[in-house]
Design an enzyme around this catalytic site. Structure first.
Site, PDB file in Angstrom:
ATOM      1  N   ALA A  66      35.033  43.637  54.240  1.00  0.00           N
ATOM      2  CA  ALA A  66      36.303  43.918  55.165  1.00  0.00           C
ATOM      3  C   ALA A  66      37.511  43.275  54.717  1.00  0.00           C
ATOM      4  O   ALA A  66      37.455  42.225  54.148  1.00  0.00           O
ATOM      5  CB  ALA A  66      35.603  43.502  56.440  1.00  0.00           C
ATOM      6  N   GLY A 111      31.165  43.216  53.871  1.00  0.00           N
ATOM      7  CA  GLY A 111      31.133  44.816  54.281  1.00  0.00           C
ATOM      8  C   GLY A 111      30.624  45.760  53.102  1.00  0.00           C
ATOM      9  O   GLY A 111      30.145  47.032  53.201  1.00  0.00           O
ATOM     10  N   GLU A 114      27.229  45.326  52.705  1.00  0.00           N
ATOM     11  CA  GLU A 114      26.573  46.037  53.966  1.00  0.00           C
ATOM     12  C   GLU A 114      26.606  47.646  53.975  1.00  0.00           C
ATOM     13  O   GLU A 114      25.777  48.232  54.461  1.00  0.00           O
ATOM     14  CB  GLU A 114      27.206  45.427  55.335  1.00  0.00           C
ATOM     15  CG  GLU A 114      27.053  44.184  55.657  1.00  0.00           C
ATOM     16  CD  GLU A 114      27.946  43.702  56.943  1.00  0.00           C
ATOM     17  OE1 GLU A 114      29.085  43.678  56.513  1.00  0.00           O
ATOM     18  OE2 GLU A 114      27.435  43.276  57.558  1.00  0.00           O
ATOM     19  N   GLU A 134      30.202  35.863  53.985  1.00  0.00           N
ATOM     20  CA  GLU A 134      31.114  35.766  55.245  1.00  0.00           C
ATOM     21  C   GLU A 134      30.944  34.143  55.522  1.00  0.00           C
ATOM     22  O   GLU A 134      32.054  33.400  56.296  1.00  0.00           O
ATOM     23  CB  GLU A 134      30.409  36.346  56.366  1.00  0.00           C
ATOM     24  CG  GLU A 134      31.013  37.944  56.504  1.00  0.00           C
ATOM     25  CD  GLU A 134      29.659  38.738  55.459  1.00  0.00           C
ATOM     26  OE1 GLU A 134      28.989  38.058  54.871  1.00  0.00           O
ATOM     27  OE2 GLU A 134      29.807  39.977  55.593  1.00  0.00           O
TER      28      GLU A 134
HETATM   29  N1  COA Z   1      40.131  41.349  51.823  1.00  0.00           N
HETATM   30  C1  COA Z   1      41.458  41.284  51.618  1.00  0.00           C
HETATM   31  N2  COA Z   1      41.900  41.259  50.272  1.00  0.00           N
HETATM   32  C2  COA Z   1      41.075  41.055  49.262  1.00  0.00           C
HETATM   33  C3  COA Z   1      39.776  40.825  49.560  1.00  0.00           C
HETATM   34  C4  COA Z   1      39.231  41.015  50.810  1.00  0.00           C
HETATM   35  N3  COA Z   1      38.032  41.309  51.221  1.00  0.00           N
HETATM   36  N4  COA Z   1      39.132  40.788  48.237  1.00  0.00           N
HETATM   37  C5  COA Z   1      39.960  40.510  47.437  1.00  0.00           C
HETATM   38  N5  COA Z   1      41.163  40.536  47.926  1.00  0.00           N
HETATM   39  C6  COA Z   1      42.553  40.824  47.097  1.00  0.00           C
HETATM   40  C7  COA Z   1      42.785  39.394  46.802  1.00  0.00           C
HETATM   41  O1  COA Z   1      43.441  38.671  48.131  1.00  0.00           O
HETATM   42  C8  COA Z   1      43.839  39.603  45.928  1.00  0.00           C
HETATM   43  O2  COA Z   1      45.061  40.193  46.458  1.00  0.00           O
HETATM   44  P1  COA Z   1      46.320  39.343  45.729  1.00  0.00           P
HETATM   45  O3  COA Z   1      46.546  39.985  44.122  1.00  0.00           O
HETATM   46  O4  COA Z   1      47.482  39.887  46.400  1.00  0.00           O
HETATM   47  O5  COA Z   1      46.332  37.898  45.402  1.00  0.00           O
HETATM   48  C9  COA Z   1      43.277  40.890  45.188  1.00  0.00           C
HETATM   49  O6  COA Z   1      42.317  41.452  46.143  1.00  0.00           O
HETATM   50  C10 COA Z   1      42.275  40.365  43.802  1.00  0.00           C
HETATM   51  O7  COA Z   1      41.435  39.243  44.330  1.00  0.00           O
HETATM   52  P2  COA Z   1      41.490  38.026  43.475  1.00  0.00           P
HETATM   53  O8  COA Z   1      40.680  37.032  44.587  1.00  0.00           O
HETATM   54  O9  COA Z   1      42.553  37.731  42.723  1.00  0.00           O
HETATM   55  O10 COA Z   1      40.194  38.373  42.287  1.00  0.00           O
HETATM   56  P3  COA Z   1      39.010  37.500  41.673  1.00  0.00           P
HETATM   57  O11 COA Z   1      38.683  38.165  40.522  1.00  0.00           O
HETATM   58  O12 COA Z   1      39.841  36.159  41.384  1.00  0.00           O
HETATM   59  O13 COA Z   1      38.024  37.332  42.611  1.00  0.00           O
HETATM   60  C11 COA Z   1      36.446  37.979  44.525  1.00  0.00           C
HETATM   61  C12 COA Z   1      37.236  38.464  43.070  1.00  0.00           C
HETATM   62  C13 COA Z   1      35.701  39.399  44.822  1.00  0.00           C
HETATM   63  C14 COA Z   1      35.298  36.981  44.096  1.00  0.00           C
HETATM   64  C15 COA Z   1      37.456  37.526  45.543  1.00  0.00           C
HETATM   65  O14 COA Z   1      38.401  38.348  45.495  1.00  0.00           O
HETATM   66  C16 COA Z   1      36.727  37.310  46.717  1.00  0.00           C
HETATM   67  O15 COA Z   1      36.181  36.285  47.115  1.00  0.00           O
HETATM   68  N6  COA Z   1      37.113  38.034  47.745  1.00  0.00           N
HETATM   69  C17 COA Z   1      36.502  38.220  49.132  1.00  0.00           C
HETATM   70  C18 COA Z   1      35.307  38.283  49.207  1.00  0.00           C
HETATM   71  C19 COA Z   1      34.740  38.393  50.564  1.00  0.00           C
HETATM   72  O16 COA Z   1      34.946  37.068  51.305  1.00  0.00           O
HETATM   73  N7  COA Z   1      34.528  39.351  51.311  1.00  0.00           N
HETATM   74  C20 COA Z   1      33.669  39.144  52.682  1.00  0.00           C
HETATM   75  C21 COA Z   1      34.776  39.538  53.611  1.00  0.00           C
HETATM   76  S1  COA Z   1      33.910  39.559  55.249  1.00  0.00           S
END
Ligand code: COA
Length: 260
Positions: A66, A111, A114, A134
């Site tokens: 999400a 999500g 999911e 989460e």
């Molecule tokens: N919601 C909003 N933005 C998200 C996102 C999410 N779930 N997941 C990634 N992004 C955005 C990041 O904020 C980043 O934005 P920016 O370029 O403006 O800084 C961009 O996507 C790229 O992500 P980044 O974190 O820089 O890539 P990474 O390769 O270092 O890490 C992940 C990848 C997937 C490990 C990391 O993005 C992450 O942990 N995301 C969240 C996952 C999460 O918790 N999902 C469950 C939500 S309930």
């Protein structure tokens, strides 16, 4: 119908939905969730679609969960509504009545995991990372992750994955039954397309009843589920496709199913 956050493509009887927000790793914000709802309902109505594929744009991510920008400002009231809406949309995928194949091309987190679990089948690239992180945000899964994960991989593994928030590899996901198959990243879409094409040749009404029997049957007591199965088994006998399938076997030729 125009979509801002989805790409739609249809080749033959196979429709491909690509979540297209690569800058945020295809995170699901409210408009995207609503577009997924509209797209899946369109595909339910469209008889020319027999199989749906769901994937994410870019090479890095299927869906990274999400949209955390929206989660950060939610209130108890909007949070509950948000979870109920997401659950509703994912139910539409689970019960579309046509196979939906998740082509997991990278991160399937929160999500994303999911939604993949709400799909009928999951094929993952060997580079994919899957999990329910989460807990790292101080929240819990809200799109039925606690329920579908426990049903797919069992209570113990679901507890472990959701409590630790660990991201597991595609190989580990296959080992525990969270994905059906792992393939090299470069051949993911080729493998998914050929599976989709094979399913698209199957009898559509029989596929609908198989999905229905398994989804609904698992929620029922065993004996009732068996009666439900028997009723659907009887119902397919009313289809032209049953006559065609059995006749084609006896005539030693390939059946051509019409969905009637
Ligand atoms: N919601 C909003 N933005 C998200 C996102 C999410 N779930 N997941 C990634 N992004 C955005 C990041 O904020 C980043 O934005 P920016 O370029 O403006 O800084 C961009 O996507 C790229 O992500 P980044 O974190 O820089 O890539 P990474 O390769 O270092 O890490 C992940 C990848 C997937 C490990 C990391 O993005 C992450 O942990 N995301 C969240 C996952 C999460 O918790 N999902 C469950 C939500 S309930």
């Amino acid at each position: 119908m125009a979509f801002e956050n989805l790409l739609l493509d249809q080749s033959g009887a196979v429709a491909i939905i690509t979540v297209n927000r690569p800058k945020v790793l295809n995170a699901l914000n409210a408009p995207t969730l609503d577009e997924l709802r509209r797209a899946v309902l369109d595909m339910k109505r469209d008889d020319s679609v027999r199989v749906v594929v769901l994937t994410g744009a870019g090479e890095k991510s299927f869906i990274a969960g999400a949209d955390i920008n929206e989660l950060a400002v939610q209130t108890p009231i909007t949070g509950r509504e948000h979870a109920l809406l997401g659950q509703h949309v994912f139910d539409l995928f689970e019960n579309l009545g046509k196979p939906v194949i998740a082509a997991i091309n990278g991160y399937a987190l929160g999500g994303g995991c999911e939604l993949a679990m709400a799909c009928t089948l999951r094929i993952a690239a060997d580079t994919a990372k899957i999990g329910q992180p989460e807990i790292n945000l101080g929240i819990i899964p809200g799109y039925a992750g606690t329920q579908r994960l426990a049903r797919l991989v069992g209570k113990g593994k679901a507890m472990e994955l959701i409590l630790t928030g660990a991201q597991i590899t595609a190989a580990e996901a296959e080992r525990i039954g969270l994905v059906n198959r792992v393939v090299p990243a470069a051949s993911l879409m080729g493998e998914v397309r050929s599976l989709a094409a094979a399913l698209a040749n199957n009898a559509p009404i029989a596929m609908r009843y198989i999905i229905n029997a398994i989804n609904k049957g698992l929620e029922m007591p065993f004996a009732e589920a068996c009666v439900f199965e028997a009723t659907l088994f009887g119902l397919v006998a009313a289809t032209e496709d049953m006559k065609e399938g059995t006749r084609a076997f006896l005539e030693k030729r390939k059946a051509e199913f019409k969905g009637r």
